[in-house]
Design a protein around this motif. Structure first.
Motif, short mmCIF file in Angstrom:
data_model
loop_
_atom_site.label_atom_id
_atom_site.label_comp_id
_atom_site.label_asym_id
_atom_site.label_seq_id
_atom_site.Cartn_x
_atom_site.Cartn_y
_atom_site.Cartn_z
N GLU A 1 0.72 4.12 -2.80
CA GLU A 1 0.39 5.52 -2.48
C GLU A 1 1.53 6.45 -2.90
O GLU A 1 1.29 7.53 -3.44
N GLN B 1 -9.40 2.80 2.27
CA GLN B 1 -7.98 3.02 2.60
C GLN B 1 -7.49 4.37 2.12
O GLN B 1 -6.29 4.60 2.00
N ARG C 1 0.83 -1.20 0.00
CA ARG C 1 0.00 0.00 0.00
C ARG C 1 0.87 1.26 0.00
O ARG C 1 0.57 2.23 -0.70
#
Ligand code: AZC
Length: 812
Positions: A45, A177, A41
């Motif tokens: 990002e 998220q 993640r």
């Protein structure tokens, strides 16, 4: 112009090294972690932010250029956007795909792995929402100053799975998220009122003061919408509802009444909680009208704020602004602008009305009468009391105009009224949308014609010049370049360059290659490789796809009757020379639409029966692909051989899946409906499998008294198919489907059955001749250039918006 000059910002680099440095900075400074401990993640990002920075840079230059030229703006108001996944697109549009693939090696992960974490914002139901996304893409690509306004739903369109053979729905918490593509601007919040009452304003007959009973805040965030092959980066601005500070009740909280303390805030925030999973059939609900008003009120205030940055005189407003209403969902913007101009800014009624009418334009996306929105007057009265007063006044003045043009025609006045006087008085939003706009358009030639001649005929009599057609289109970047890289490369090689990506008519240059055996061989190889990637069935079988929302008018049930008939034929003659087929269905049904869900259930039941049949299964396979969305479409479309566009003629406004499939070399089997007609006219009738009644014949048949049973009695194969369902041969599932076809058959499925089966035989003849099939496929692509959304936008810009491009200077 370099905006960084003077403030000493460094330029963002374009080499792989520079990109990697920025990627690591994003990881350290914005994710607060290190390469060693970065999760997947974190990597995603950091990459998203690094790519976004490149676009933000162009966005800043775009904003400066737009500010300097004070242009006429297009504001697209839409309750839905199906933007699709952002990472891959933004890599392409920022030209950073290659450097990014290099740079992410620092994480020990491939770009493909990282891309899998990119969740698509499913903020729409179907065609209308995806059209909005294609249009904003094309507006940026054509350098048109534009903002798309919408709602930032917490939950998008539900996630679909098949459980026990039927559709199951789960919530889509798409931004659970976080969403790295989004910028939030809490300081640009708008205040929106609901309920309450109105009071007279001293000294004015027309102005009223609205005292709302509930106040909600609209918090904007925006996503960047880059143009392809240009510097422009526009935005989509999405509103999220928030409770005001006052909506939290501290004293109740202190008294331990926790739920009561936040109930007002919860109620406010519910406005942008979920996208309504309706498609064409409307469920009148207060919350839905609240959403619509929330979108319109926030957006109009923002539009006015933007206007006043550079302009003072209200008479310039309609010169500088065009607001396109995507279907009737944002129609409440018309009385809202009147309210703002008259009540808040003190303009006289006539001046405000002249401005309002010249500001708006309306696109209609349906022909189904039940899909034309109406709202009970009593609901309006309670929720938006001032707007109802304004609508009454608009209606009164409008009906005077009708009366003056058609004296004594009381019936016409009744038909055209914005207020419908049935058992329950209702506000007809489509009428309001026609009355309050300068232009009204349908989305394909036939649709626009039927609007003029049927649904909106009275209005077309009154204002013929107002009615136009703008045929839909799709983005060739997303639906060819990104979705089908193999075909893109082959096209670029065949044409000698990739200028087709921004001028899709260049595809016509493929025509001479349709007869080139070596090129045809490669064309076939691309399709085969795409089928292998999709993994839905034998890549050498005919991949027959029907991908769209489930609705009876689209007639998935007709496709199913064909499959059942094939099943019977193969069983009766197992040694026959059968063409192996993989029939792929994908699509969602509105959760409350039981007839559509029954069709999904029957598809899965028939699929299971065939699967279990050793005689038939080598030749026939049904695949139901779950959770159809933009991402899945991008995988299925490139692999399709046959495109099913089999709605009853006169019901599908346009279709856009039909365009995506034809562009990718699938051949259409279809009726003379929506944009199918225009596809057939362009690709050539010999490259299209036509069947069925036309819109005129269908209407005649319904009027003349239609008897589905007569078709059933007359056609033994049809009878066998329906009897098999009725007898429960497919796991006992589907009796309701058979009953509805035999009892009433609203969409004339049985009337078109035989003609459809004949056309399918023609499909198989063509398929058995690979040279012929491939030629047809290449010619479909070659002649689909018209169906680019760049052309659609050019049409809107020239005929409806009257806007031109503003060029954003490159960095030197
Ligand atoms: C669709 C129409 O059904 C389709 O024919 C058309 O191509 C598309 O709009 C874009 O114009 N309508 C919807 O998707 N409607 C809703 C409410 O989702």
């Amino acid at each position: 112009m370099d905006l960084r000059q003077g403030i000493g910002l460094r330029r963002l680099g374009t080499t792989a090294d520079e990109f990697q440095q920025d990627l690591l900075s994003s990881l350290y400074y914005r994710r607060g972690t290190t390469v060693e401990s970065a999760s997947a993640r974190d990597a995603y990002e950091a990459l998203a932010l690094t790519v976004r920075d490149r676009l933000a840079d162009r966005r800043a230059r775009t904003a400066a250029a737009h500010y300097a030229s004070n242009p006429r703006w297009v504001y697209y108001l839409s309750a839905e956007y199906l933007l699709g996944a952002q990472l891959e697109q933004n890599l392409l549009y920022s030209g950073t795909g290659e450097v990014a693939a290099e740079a992410v090696k620092a994480f020990g992960r491939s770009l493909e792995e990282i891309e899998e974490l990119d969740v698509e914002p499913g903020l729409g139901n179907g065609g209308l929402g995806r059209l909005a996304a294609c249009l904003v893409d094309s507006m940026a690509t054509r350098d048109i100053p534009a903002v798309g306004y919408g709602i930032r739903y917490d939950f998008g369109i539900f996630k679909q799975s098949v459980e026990d053979g039927g559709q199951a729905e789960r919530p889509d918490d798409w931004a659970f998220q976080g969403n790295p593509w989004e910028f939030t601007a809490a300081d640009d919040r708008q205040t929106v009122g609901f309920y309450g009452h109105t009071e007279p304003v001293a000294g004015s007959e027309i102005r009223r003061h609205w005292v709302p009973g509930e106040i909600v805040l609209g918090e904007p965030s925006h996503m960047l919408v880059p143009g392809y092959g240009t510097e422009t980066v526009n935005i989509v601005r999405l509103w999220r509802a928030r409770g005001s500070e006052a909506s939290f009740d501290l004293s109740r909280f202190s008294a331990g009444q926790y739920a009561e303390a936040v109930q007002e805030a919860v109620r406010a925030e519910n406005i942008s909680k979920v996208l309504y999973p309706d498609d064409s059939t409307e469920l009148g609900r207060e919350l839905r009208l609240k959403q619509q008003y929330f979108l319109c009120s926030c957006s109009l205030r923002d539009i006015i704020r933007r206007f006043r940055l550079r302009n003072q005189d209200w008479d310039d407003f309609a010169e500088k602004t065009v607001v396109q209403l995507n279907d009737t969902h944002p129609t409440i913007a018309i009385p809202e602008l009147m309210r703002l101009l008259v009540d808040e800014y003190g303009l006289g009624w006539d001046r405000a009305w002249s401005i309002t009418r010249r500001t708006f334009a309306y696109t209609c996306h349906t022909l189904l009468p039940e899909a034309l929105e109406t709202w009970p007057v009593h609901l309006f009265e309670r929720l938006l009391p001032r707007h109802l007063e304004i609508i009454y006044l608009i209606n009164m003045l409008f009906l005077q105009e009708v009366e003056a043009r058609f004296p004594g025609d009381a019936e016409r006045v009744r038909r055209m009224s914005i207020i419908g006087e049935g058992d329950e008085r209702r506000v007809r939003m489509a009428h309001l949308a026609v009355v309050g706009t300068e232009a009204v358009n349908g989305v394909a030639e036939l649709h626009s014609k039927l609007l003029r001649e049927t649904v909106l005929q009275d209005f077309a009599d009154l204002w013929p010049a107002k009615f136009q057609n703008v045929t839909n289109g799709v983005s060739p970047r997303r639906f060819v370049k990104l979705a089908n890289p193999r075909l893109s490369d082959l096209i670029t090689e065949g044409l000698g360059d990739d200028s087709w990506l921004t001028d899709l008519e260049h595809l016509a240059g493929l025509e001479p290659l349709a007869g080139d055996a070596a090129f045809a061989e490669r064309w076939r190889a691309v399709k085969r490789a795409n089928k292998v990637d999709l993994g839905a069935g034998d890549p050498d079988s005919l991949t027959d796809v029907m991908i769209k929302r489930f609705h009876e008018y689209k007639r998935q049930q007709l496709k199913l009757l064909h499959v059942i008939t094939m099943y019977h034929r193969i069983r009766e003659n197992p040694a026959g020379d059968w063409v192996p087929r993989t029939v792929l269905f994908a699509g969602k049904a509105a959760p409350a639409y039981h007839a559509a869900k029954n069709i999904i259930r029957l598809i899965n039941a028939v699929g299971a029966t065939i699967e279990a049949d050793p005689v038939v299964s080598p030749y026939l396979k049904i695949v139901f692909a779950e959770n159809y969305n933009v991402t899945l479409a991008e995988r299925i479309v490139p692999a399709a051989d046959l495109s099913e566009q089999i709605s009853l003629a006169g019901k599908e406004a346009s279709g856009t899946g039909n365009m995506k499939l034809a562009l990718n070399g699938a051949i259409t089997i279809g009726t003379l409906d929506g944009a199918n007609i225009e596809i057939r006219a362009r690709v050539g009738e010999e490259n299209f499998f036509l069947f069925g009644l036309d819109a005129f014949q269908a209407a005649e048949m319904r009027i003349g008294g239609y008897h589905p049973r007569a078709h059933y009695e007359r056609d033994a194969e049809l009878r066998a198919a329906l009897d098999a369902i009725a007898a429960g041969e497919f796991g006992g599932v589907g009796r309701e489907v058979a009953d509805s076809l035999l009892g009433w058959d609203e969409y004339l499925t049985l009337a078109d059955y035989r003609s459809y089966l004949d056309a399918q035989e023609e499909v198989e003849r063509a398929w058995r001749d690979p040279a012929r099939w491939t030629r047809m496929s290449i010619l479909n692509t070659a002649h689909s250039g018209f169906f680019s959304s760049d052309r659609t936008v050019a049409d809107y810009a020239a005929r409806i918006w009257r806007v031109g491009p503003v060029t954003v200077p490159r960095e030197d």
